[in-house]
Design a protein around this motif. Structure first.
Motif, PDB file in Angstrom:
ATOM      1  N   SER A   1       0.824  -1.142  -0.095  1.00  0.00           N
ATOM      2  CA  SER A   1      -0.043   0.033   0.011  1.00  0.00           C
ATOM      3  C   SER A   1       1.009   1.366   0.075  1.00  0.00           C
ATOM      4  CB  SER A   1      -0.829  -0.082   1.151  1.00  0.00           C
ATOM      5  OG  SER A   1      -0.158   0.182   2.350  1.00  0.00           O
TER       6      SER A   1
ATOM      7  N   SER B   1      -8.584   3.935   3.080  1.00  0.00           N
ATOM      8  CA  SER B   1      -8.804   4.946   4.240  1.00  0.00           C
ATOM      9  C   SER B   1      -9.482   5.959   3.877  1.00  0.00           C
ATOM     10  CB  SER B   1      -7.402   5.239   4.965  1.00  0.00           C
ATOM     11  OG  SER B   1      -6.569   6.080   4.333  1.00  0.00           O
TER      12      SER B   1
ATOM     13  N   ALA C   1      -4.241  13.609   3.030  1.00  0.00           N
ATOM     14  CA  ALA C   1      -3.634  12.344   3.052  1.00  0.00           C
ATOM     15  C   ALA C   1      -4.667  11.272   3.017  1.00  0.00           C
ATOM     16  CB  ALA C   1      -2.660  12.182   4.084  1.00  0.00           C
ATOM     17  N   ARG C   2      -4.337  10.208   2.143  1.00  0.00           N
ATOM     18  CA  ARG C   2      -5.361   9.080   1.964  1.00  0.00           C
ATOM     19  C   ARG C   2      -4.266   7.911   1.469  1.00  0.00           C
ATOM     20  NH1 ARG C   2     -11.096   8.726  -1.190  1.00  0.00           N
ATOM     21  NH2 ARG C   2     -11.845   6.830   0.260  1.00  0.00           N
ATOM     22  N   ARG C   3      -4.643   6.731   2.067  1.00  0.00           N
ATOM     23  CA  ARG C   3      -4.000   5.612   1.962  1.00  0.00           C
ATOM     24  C   ARG C   3      -4.549   4.535   0.637  1.00  0.00           C
ATOM     25  NH1 ARG C   3      -4.623   0.652   4.933  1.00  0.00           N
ATOM     26  NH2 ARG C   3      -2.970  -1.026   4.459  1.00  0.00           N
TER      27      ARG C   3
ATOM     28  N   LEU D   1       0.993   9.230  11.267  1.00  0.00           N
ATOM     29  CA  LEU D   1      -0.331   8.553  10.638  1.00  0.00           C
ATOM     30  C   LEU D   1       0.185   7.162  10.753  1.00  0.00           C
ATOM     31  CD1 LEU D   1       0.350  11.059   8.711  1.00  0.00           C
ATOM     32  CD2 LEU D   1      -1.865  10.253   7.660  1.00  0.00           C
TER      33      LEU D   1
ATOM     34  N   MET E   1       0.899   5.723   0.874  1.00  0.00           N
ATOM     35  CA  MET E   1       0.305   6.862   1.447  1.00  0.00           C
ATOM     36  C   MET E   1       0.477   7.997   0.592  1.00  0.00           C
ATOM     37  SD  MET E   1      -1.457   7.730   3.974  1.00  0.00           S
ATOM     38  CE  MET E   1      -1.192   6.771   5.465  1.00  0.00           C
TER      39      MET E   1
ATOM     40  N   ASP F   1      -2.481   2.108   8.846  1.00  0.00           N
ATOM     41  CA  ASP F   1      -4.275   2.247   8.176  1.00  0.00           C
ATOM     42  C   ASP F   1      -4.186   3.862   7.341  1.00  0.00           C
ATOM     43  OD1 ASP F   1      -4.798   3.763  10.420  1.00  0.00           O
ATOM     44  OD2 ASP F   1      -5.929   2.097  11.191  1.00  0.00           O
ATOM     45  N   GLY F   2      -3.647   4.689   7.869  1.00  0.00           N
ATOM     46  CA  GLY F   2      -3.884   6.230   7.148  1.00  0.00           C
ATOM     47  C   GLY F   2      -4.408   6.792   8.326  1.00  0.00           C
TER      48      GLY F   2
ATOM     49  N   TYR G   1       3.853   6.467   9.495  1.00  0.00           N
ATOM     50  CA  TYR G   1       4.145   7.437   8.611  1.00  0.00           C
ATOM     51  C   TYR G   1       4.391   8.829   9.476  1.00  0.00           C
ATOM     52  CZ  TYR G   1       2.430   4.465   4.877  1.00  0.00           C
ATOM     53  OH  TYR G   1       2.271   3.487   4.091  1.00  0.00           O
TER      54      TYR G   1
ATOM     55  N   ARG H   1     -10.171  10.081   3.713  1.00  0.00           N
ATOM     56  CA  ARG H   1      -9.313  11.285   3.534  1.00  0.00           C
ATOM     57  C   ARG H   1      -9.062  11.995   4.824  1.00  0.00           C
ATOM     58  NH1 ARG H   1     -10.763  16.830   2.675  1.00  0.00           N
ATOM     59  NH2 ARG H   1     -12.799  16.039   2.585  1.00  0.00           N
ATOM     60  N   GLU H   2      -7.786  12.176   5.307  1.00  0.00           N
ATOM     61  CA  GLU H   2      -7.554  12.694   6.569  1.00  0.00           C
ATOM     62  C   GLU H   2      -7.080  14.202   6.356  1.00  0.00           C
ATOM     63  OE1 GLU H   2      -7.592  11.638   9.600  1.00  0.00           O
ATOM     64  OE2 GLU H   2      -7.780   9.562   9.404  1.00  0.00           O
TER      65      GLU H   2
END
Length: 655
Positions: A396, A436, A425-427, A473, A398, A476-477, A458, A438-439
């Motif tokens: 995966s 995941s 950010a998104r995984r 992070l 990030m 899993d994001g 991360y 969107r953060e």
């Protein structure tokens, strides 16, 4: 090489200058029957030297020169090797040497052939002579006659004698240290070129000489040269070249410079915007990706020996779109590339991000996704500042990006301003499907991202209002922690922010930009769990790696398993590097200050003007450190930007 000074010696001889030398009839000591041990060649083999010219100067002029074996050639019916020098030894012009190991003869000498003429009125010819005469013998001086002719020099219709001799003296040293390393069983060879003119009408004669001393190391070849110029008085009368790096016959050490990575990436024809590019280290090499003039993304793989391998166009924009930002990561089995695109002719312009997975060995596409689902509120909001990091366990990635919102908000009565940049950010999984939510990482420009195997997190760093903010992070994001103000404000912005994991730590490095936007200082510090600063505090973080002059426009820190390299671009054209180690970087000792010029020559096909240069990427292949830069031509008539790189290997230690 020495024959190039014959014109000056000829004039000095006619003016009656004295000098000369003689040979020895001693038996001497044979140390080797052949010079093969000291011969080194191979197509594209490269040597890098620090050339210090002290002729007539209180402070020598120091530059970095490269010598490249350009392959086989035939000169005067002889099969030779062609060595291209970016600078000469006796003068400042580039020169070509034709040399070969005369292994077919009983002597086994290293020989050279050079064009030769006494002056502009004398016919030119090729003269072959022994550069390193076998058997290698110490304790004696041997002579070679290069020219012995009777010609009328003074116009009195009587032949005058011109004698040109080359005298060689050899000695064996147990060891010799130069910047590239420590060498054993070094052969020192002094060549003295002597010109003697005898006038038949007067019976008078005069001689004058020049000398070149060369030090040879087994399997590496020339590691040092010293040329003494008779036109200058001692002690300011010599040019010294010392080896600082080499890549020959499988042996590599020190600084190896000047190779081309991507030719004609073609972003522009002046010193304007530098193209977007990124790099990532894989299992056996490094990938560099760049945006071309046509808006596509080009990728070049570089092998563990620094040689360029496969190259491919990996992303082609849809009709009406151009890519403007690119990021690269390695997921443990292949390379992941993402690029942001927009419609430059439209306002507002639609933005999207595409992704592709490449096979490391061939560059073939394994998976691709057009229009990655970033879940942004509006696709008309600008996207940029892409950062990509891979999780080596599950493939995966990030993705970190900046989203610019141009809508206005009121910040005080009667005062409004754009919302500006927000880090998000998104995984994504190996097949580019989002895994995941969107953060939102808060305001500011996302500038650096790294996966830490030791922390299992991360780590992200962003900048806002001259401060740095840290965020952590999970795999899993999800956001684990937020450092509201990782580093305090200084007089200027933070520049060239990097995160890299090495020796079980995540290193943060950055440039505190001085007032006015150039120069300042570079600092380095380690981050711990939750992106917490481990070294120093927000007001005095980490360690300073020395101040940077106002002409420094970019700076990088590259960390290997034991080596560390600080490098920068200065005055837009010159590149320099300072090498140290992790112990020094960790505060165990003062960071070195002596810099080495990368000595980059004008790229092939470039304009006569110097290009604008900026360091833009770096990486580590084991303990091999790589620096990359962009050459942006200032006066080219066609798209002509290029990427170049330099490699730093550990010092050579002779067994």
């Amino acid at each position: 090489m020495l024959l190039s000074v014959l014109g000056a010696l000829w004039i000095l001889s006619l003016s009656g200058c004295g000098g000369g030398g003689g040979g020895s009839k001693e038996q001497g000591t044979v140390v080797a029957t052949t010079a093969a041990e000291y011969w080194a060649s191979g197509t594209e083999a490269r040597w890098t030297y620090r050339r210090s010219d002290g002729r007539g100067r209180s402070t020598p002029s120091v530059i970095t020169k490269t010598v490249v074996d350009a392959g086989a050639a035939v000169v005067g019916g002889r099969s030779v090797r062609r060595f291209e020098h970016s600078w000469g030894t006796t003068d400042d012009a580039a020169e070509t040497e034709y040399r070969w190991l005369d292994s077919g003869a009983a002597s086994g000498s290293i020989r050279r052939v050079e064009p030769f003429s006494l002056d502009e009125n004398t016919a030119s010819d090729e003269v072959a002579y022994d550069e390193l005469q076998a058997p290698l013998t110490t304790g004696i001086t041997r002579s070679q006659t290069l020219y012995d002719q009777a010609i009328d020099l003074d116009g009195d219709l009587q032949p005058d004698r011109v004698l040109i001799e080359l005298k060689s003296t050899q000695s064996l040293l147990d060891s010799l240290t130069v910047p590239a390393g420590d060498f054993r069983r070094v052969l020192q060879s002094r060549l003295e070129l002597v010109v003697t003119v005898a006038a038949s009408s007067t019976g008078r004669s005069a001689s004058v000489s020049e000398s070149l001393t060369t030090w040879y190391a087994p399997q590496v070849g020339v590691i040092r040269r010293e040329y003494v110029d008779s036109a200058y008085a001692a002690p300011t009368n010599s040019v010294v070249e010392e080896l600082i790096g080499f890549d020959v016959a499988g042996l590599r050490a020190g600084l190896v410079t000047g190779a081309s990575v991507l030719g004609d990436i073609g972003f522009g024809t002046d010193s304007g915007t530098v193209p977007s590019l990124a790099s990532a280290v894989g299992r056996s090499g490094m990938l560099v990706a760049a945006v071309s003039a046509t808006g596509s993304v080009e990728a070049q793989w570089i092998g563990p020996d620094g040689r360029p391998g496969w190259r491919a166009r990996v992303l082609t924009p849809p009709e009406g779109f151009l890519y403007n930002s690119v990021a690269v990561a390695h997921d443990g089995s292949g390379y992941r590339v993402v690029a942001a695109r927009n419609e430059p002719a439209n306002s507002p312009s639609t933005h999207a991000v595409d992704g592709v997975t490449l096979d490391e060995s061939t560059g073939a596409v394994r998976a691709a996704q057009s229009g990655l689902d970033l879940a942004v509120p509006s696709n008309q909001q600008s996207l940029g500042f892409l950062q990509l990091q891979a999780h080596p366990g599950d493939g995966s990635v990030m993705l970190l990006w900046g989203r610019y919102d141009s809508s206005y908000v009121e910040i005080s009565p009667g005062l409004v301003m754009p919302v500006g940049w927000t880090g998000e950010a998104r995984r994504f999984a190996a097949d580019w499907a989002p895994v995941s939510a969107r953060e939102v990482l808060g305001a500011g420009e996302p500038m650096a991202l790294a996966w830490s195997s030791s922390l299992g997190q991360y780590l992200a760093v962003s900048q806002s209002q001259a401060r740095l903010y840290g965020r952590a992070l999970a795999a899993d994001g999800s956001v684990l922690g937020d450092v509201p103000r990782l580093l305090a404000s200084t007089a200027g912005d933070k520049g060239d922010v990097q995160l890299q994991e090495q020796a079980g730590a995540v290193w943060l490095s950055w440039m505190d930009v001085a007032a006015g936007g150039l120069g300042g200082s570079q600092r380095a510090a380690r981050l711990g769990t939750g992106a917490v600063l481990r070294d120093g505090d927000a007001a005095a973080p980490g360690w300073a790696l020395g101040s940077l002059s106002s002409s420094v426009s970019s700076v990088r820190l590259v960390l290997g398993s034991s080596l560390a390299l600080q490098a920068g671009s200065e005055g837009w054209n010159d590149l320099w590097a300072v090498s140290g180690d992790l112990a020094q970087l960790s505060g165990g000792a003062a960071w070195p200050t002596a810099s080495t010029s990368l000595g980059v020559a004008q790229p092939p096909g470039g304009s006569s003007a110097n290009p604008s240069r900026q360091l833009r990427w770096s990486g580590t292949l084991g303990d091999v450190l790589l620096l990359g830069w962009v050459d942006n031509e200032q006066q080219a008539s066609t798209p002509s930007d290029r990427l170049g790189y330099a490699l730093m290997y550990p010092r050579y230690m002779a067994p």
